[in-house]
Write a protein that holds these residues in place. Structure first.
Motif: not given
Length: 406
Positions: A101-110, A127-135, A208-210
Motif C-alpha cells: 500500500s505504500s506504493q499506492a500512496i506514492d502513486l496517488i500522491t504523484r 510516518f511513512g506517508a509523511l515521508k512520501t508527501f514530503r518527497l 483511505e488507508d485501511d
C-alpha cells in the motif's frame, strides 16, 4: 588514482530524521516493540510452500513472464469480492494491485498533486506517508484525532476559513480510519460520512488507508469512507497485515481515470506477477475468515498483556486509548517528557519503541510513544514493559537531580 569531484544529491530529499530504533538489530537481548510486524508464527510458511510449488507446476512459464498467468486477474477478483464487506462496489477498471500500500500512496500522491499543493493529514499519522508527501514536495497541514478518530469538525472549520479568505484548499486528505497508526482509534461512522460530504463540497480527494481493517477483535466493521464518496475517495488496503508483509502486495480502488494515471506513473509495470500467482494459490487453500480469526486469537492476548503490564508498571503516569484491533498502543506521558531523550537508554536496557515526534509534522508529539503488541509473545511483552518503565523512571529521576543541582 582519480580525484573525486564534489556532486550534489537531488533536492527532493527532505530533511527527515532516520528512525533508527525501529530496526536496530545489534542487541541480541533487544525486545522490539518498535516493529510494526505480524507475529512470526502467524506467517503461513507451509501453505506458502504448497502455493509456490503449485505456481511453478501449473503456471510456471507464464508466471515467470512479464504479463503473468492467471494470478493477476484472480487477485483483482478476490479484492473485488472482499471489498463488499466494507460496502465497496468496484469493477475491475477501478482496482490496481500495487507493491504494497505504500506504493499506492506514492502513486496517488504523484497523480493528484503538484509540488506546493496541500495535503491534510491526521496528527499523529503514519510516518511513512509523511515521508512520501514530503518527497512529493507538497505542503502538509495536520488535524488532531480523538477517541472517534480525525476531528472532522476542525477540518470543516478550516475549509470554511480558507474559502472565506480566498486561501488554497487541499488536494488530498490522508486518513487511516480503522485502528489508526499510531493512535489505535477508529473513525466514527458519522465522521466518515461527513468527511466524504466535505470532499465533494470542497473538491478534494481522500486517501483511505485501511491496512488494519481486518484485525477487529470483536469482528465488527463499519462501512468504508469510500462507500459514502466513491468519486472522491481512493481506498487502499494490503495483504501485509493478514498474510505476510514480504509479499509486498497491496491495492488501490478509485475512479478509472485515477487508476489509469497511476498505472502510467507505475514505471515497474505489473506488480510481481509471480507473487500474484503464488498468492492466488494461497488464497485458494486459505479460508480468510478463519485466517483472520487465527490472527486475532494471537493478537488480542498480546494486546491485553501489554495493557496489563503498562497499568502495573506505569500506573497513572501514562494514558492511552485501548484499541479493539490493529497493531499498536499509543502512550501519552506528562507534557514535559520527551520520549526521544531516553530511547537510547531503553535500547541499552533491551527494549525498543518509536518516539512520538516521528508521527507529527514538526515540533509536536514529544510526550508520546508508539508500541507494537503483535510481534512478541505475552511474557516477553511483560518483560519489555518492565524494562521500559525502569528506564523511564531512571530518566525522570535524573531530570529531577539535574534540576535540584541547578
Amino acid at each position: 588514482m582519480h580525484l573525486l569531484k564534489p556532486f550534489s544529491f537531488s533536492k527532493r530529499f527532505p530533511e527527515t530524521e532516520v528512525i533508527g530504533s525501529a530496526f536496530a538489530g545489534n542487541n541480541d537481548n533487544l525486545i522490539p516493540l518498535s516493529f510494526g510486524f505480524p507475529a512470526p508464527e502467524s506467517l503461513p510458511v507451509d501453505k506458502m510452500t504448497v502455493a509456490t510449488e503449485a505456481a511453478m507446476k501449473t503456471q510456471g512459464r507464464q508466471a515467470l513472464a512479464y504479463s503473468g498467468g492467471s494470478g493477476p486477474k484472480n487477485i483483482v477478483n478476490w479484492i473485488k469480492e472482499r471489498s463488499k464487506l466494507r460496502e465497496i462496489i468496484a469493477s475491475e477498471e477501478k482496482i490496481m494491485v500495487t507493491a504494497g500500500s505504500s506504493q499506492a500512496i506514492d502513486l496517488i500522491t504523484r497523480t493528484l498533486t503538484d509540488p506546493g499543493d496541500e495535503i491534510w493529514v491526521e496528527a499523529p499519522t503514519f510516518f511513512g506517508a509523511l515521508k512520501t508527501f514530503r518527497l512529493a514536495e507538497t505542503k502538509l497541514v495536520s488535524f488532531p484525532i480523538d477517541e472517534d478518530g480525525l476531528r472532522v469538525d476542525l477540518v470543516e472549520q478550516e475549509l470554511i476559513t480558507r474559502v472565506n479568505k480566498g486561501l488554497p484548499l487541499p488536494k488530498l486528505m490522508y486518513v487511516i480510519p480503522n485502528y489508526q497508526n499510531p493512535g489505535g482509534v477508529n473513525l466514527s461512522l458519522a465522521r466518515k460520512r461527513r468527511l466524504a460530504e466535505l470532499a465533494y463540497e470542497y473538491n478534494f480527494f481522500i486517501i483511505e488507508d485501511d491496512a488494519y481493517v481486518e484485525l477487529s477483535f470483536d469482528g465488527t466493521f463499519s462501512p468504508a469512507i469510500y462507500s459514502f464518496g466513491p468519486e472522491r475517495v481512493v481506498y487502499l488496503s494490503t495483504f501485509s497485515k493478514i498474510i505476510a508483509p514480504g509479499l509486498r502486495l497491496g491495492w488501490a480502488i478509485g475512479l478509472p481515470q485515477i487508476i489509469e494515471k497511476m498505472k502510467i506513473l507505475k514505471v515497474d509495470g505489473l506488480t510481481s506477477v509471480y507473487v500474484q500467482e503464488v498468492t492466488k494459490n494461497l488464497l485458494k487453500q486459505m479460508d480468510m475468515d478463519e485466517q483472520i480469526s487465527y490472527l486475532n486469537s494471537i493478537y488480542l492476548p498480546r494486546k491485553n498483556a501489554m495493557v496489563s503490564a503498562i497499568k502495573q508498571y506505569f500506573g497513572e503516569e501514562v494514558s492511552f486509548h485501548e484499541p479493539n484491533g490493529g497493531f499498536f498502543l499509543w502512550l501519552t506521558f506528562p507534557t514535559h517528557i520527551d520520549t526521544s531523550e531516553f530511547l537510547d537508554a531503553a535500547m541499552i536496557a533491551g527494549v525498543s519503541y518509536i518516539a512520538g515526534k516521528h508521527f507529527f509534522l514538526e515540533n509536536e508529539g514529544f510526550h508520546h510513544m508508539r508500541l507494537c503488541f503483535t510481534f512478541c509473545k505475552e511474557d516477553i511483552i511483560h518483560e519489555a514493559i518492565k524494562r521500559l518503565a525502569d528506564t523511564y523512571y531512571d530518566h525522570v529521576n535524573s531530570i529531577q537531580v539535574i534540576e535540584e543541582v541547578n
